[in-house]
Design a protein around this motif. Structure first.
Motif, PDB file in Angstrom:
ATOM      1  N   HIS A   1       0.867  -1.275   0.055  1.00  0.00           N
ATOM      2  CA  HIS A   1       0.113  -0.112  -0.201  1.00  0.00           C
ATOM      3  C   HIS A   1       0.820   1.250   0.088  1.00  0.00           C
ATOM      4  O   HIS A   1       2.010   1.318   0.415  1.00  0.00           O
ATOM      5  CB  HIS A   1      -1.079   0.206   1.152  1.00  0.00           C
ATOM      6  CG  HIS A   1      -0.366  -0.190   2.583  1.00  0.00           C
ATOM      7  ND1 HIS A   1       0.058   1.076   3.091  1.00  0.00           N
ATOM      8  CD2 HIS A   1      -0.406  -0.802   3.497  1.00  0.00           C
ATOM      9  CE1 HIS A   1       0.358   0.762   4.104  1.00  0.00           C
ATOM     10  NE2 HIS A   1       0.365  -0.382   4.748  1.00  0.00           N
TER      11      HIS A   1
ATOM     12  N   ASP B   1       4.506   0.862   5.082  1.00  0.00           N
ATOM     13  CA  ASP B   1       4.791   0.675   6.513  1.00  0.00           C
ATOM     14  C   ASP B   1       5.614  -0.715   6.577  1.00  0.00           C
ATOM     15  O   ASP B   1       5.878  -1.353   5.590  1.00  0.00           O
ATOM     16  CB  ASP B   1       3.986   0.511   7.563  1.00  0.00           C
ATOM     17  CG  ASP B   1       2.760  -0.150   7.198  1.00  0.00           C
ATOM     18  OD1 ASP B   1       2.809  -1.167   6.739  1.00  0.00           O
ATOM     19  OD2 ASP B   1       1.378   0.168   7.602  1.00  0.00           O
TER      20      ASP B   1
ATOM     21  N   ASP C   1      -1.788  -6.207   2.895  1.00  0.00           N
ATOM     22  CA  ASP C   1      -2.125  -5.283   3.941  1.00  0.00           C
ATOM     23  C   ASP C   1      -2.807  -4.105   3.325  1.00  0.00           C
ATOM     24  O   ASP C   1      -2.708  -2.835   3.761  1.00  0.00           O
ATOM     25  CB  ASP C   1      -0.748  -4.971   4.708  1.00  0.00           C
ATOM     26  CG  ASP C   1      -1.020  -4.125   5.927  1.00  0.00           C
ATOM     27  OD1 ASP C   1      -1.872  -4.279   6.937  1.00  0.00           O
ATOM     28  OD2 ASP C   1      -0.278  -2.774   6.090  1.00  0.00           O
TER      29      ASP C   1
END
Ligand code: AMP
Ligand code: MN
Ligand code: MN
Length: 321
Positions: free
Chosen positions: A21, A25, A87
């Motif tokens: 994404h 992260d 994610d």
């Protein structure tokens, strides 16, 4: 849990793409790398890895990530047999890469966001899991995939960072059991911790001090927030993700119930990072087409900083805290 089978789909696919994404992260990057390596080790196929924005410097120690290519380096006419999102809470978090997902012969999604509701042929979405890394570990164990040290390292990083170092409420017994297995497979906790949290530049720490100094408060300090402008970030020019962990610092005050960070991404466009101790901030951000988890969520608002603050405070005040 799934309709189509991931194992059969990998076997049947010639070309595979894994997408992480935007504003990546440790969870999305660690899971992407671990999945690429799992497929390479267990199926002798080499999936491609796509990032939507720059990889923060703190994750460069996962050196397999240097194989990831940016969205703009891809040929839009390409059709993949299998595209796996890791994610990715909502499709707008992969911007134009949605076309690769939509065109894929098989679409798969591995995630842990409770607000995840887009369609896929294969869905592993477990909102009780701490992280996508934890979900992926379970999938690997169910299929009997072999692990190696690099995979263990990437998955441990995913879990470590999404649990704030095993401190957030998403840390459950299975999270620590999984981490324990990863250590047994070769992940080195102290080395990974040092890479993630003890290699910040001087500018990073000074920038965070500057931001904390301009924190604002509402509702008797129960709400704490900071607005960060592009010019602030430019002034402290650094390769680090300068706001990493900043909103958690606001939440660490005993008086704070809800904390948020407004980060300017463009003129009249702010990325919101919201954290809480009790109220459901995924509910607050979903009003603005965002989402996430109960105590950690986000959204993007297109208005001036003052209007963003007004809108967010109004929504937060509707909650009981
Ligand atoms: P962040 O504040 O960026 O660390 O994000 C906190 C949580 O909220 C993460 O689990 C994100 O996946 C989720 N999140 C952040 N921004 C968005 C968004 N625009 N839409 C949906 N979920 C988001
Ligand atoms: Mn994430
Ligand atoms: Mn995650």
């Amino acid at each position: 849990m799934e309709n189509l089978n991931l194992d059969d789909s990998i076997k049947a696919s010639k070309n595979i793409l894994i997408i992480s994404h935007v504003n990546p992260d440790g969870d999305t990057l660690g899971s992407m790398l671990a999945l690429r390596d799992f497929i390479q080790l267990n199926y002798k196929k080499r999936p491609e890895m796509m990032v939507i924005s720059k990889i923060p410097k703190m994750y460069e120690f996962l050196n397999g990530l240097k194989d990831a290519k940016h969205l703009t380096q891809y040929d839009n006419s390409m059709v993949y047999d299998l595209v796996i999102l890791v994610d990715v809470a909502a499709l707008d978090r992969i911007f134009n890469a949605q076309i690769f997902f939509e065109k894929a012969k098989i679409r798969a999604c591995i995630d842990h966001h409770k607000t995840n509701n887009y369609k896929a042929d294969i869905r592993f979405v477990k909102d009780e899991a701490s992280s996508t890394g934890e979900v992926l570990c379970e999938i690997a164990e169910n299929y009997g995939w072999k692990f190696d040290e690099k995979i263990a390292e990437a998955l441990y990083t995913a879990i470590l960072t999404d649990t704030g170092g095993f401190r957030f409420d998403n840390t459950r017994a299975l999270t620590l059991k999984t981490a324990s297995k990863l250590i047994a497979q070769g992940a080195k906790p102290q080395w990974i911790y040092k890479n993630c949290y003890e290699k910040k530049s001087k500018n990073f720490v000074m920038f965070q001090a500057y931001c904390l100094n301009k924190a604002e408060f509402a509702e008797n300090d129960k709400i704490a927030y900071i607005t960060v402008y592009k010019k602030d970030i430019e002034k402290f020019a650094s390769e680090d993700d300068l706001t990493e962990g900043l909103v958690e610092k606001l939440r660490s005050m005993e008086s704070t119930e809800v904390a948020f960070l407004l980060k300017e991404i463009d003129n009249k466009m702010f990325k919101v990072s919201m954290r809480s101790k009790n109220i459901d901030v995924a509910e607050v951000t979903s009003v603005f087409n965002g989402g996430g988890h109960k105590f950690a969520a986000g959204c993007v608002l297109k208005c001036s900083a003052e209007d963003c603050v007004k809108k967010l405070l109004t929504e937060i005040r509707k909650q009981e805290f």
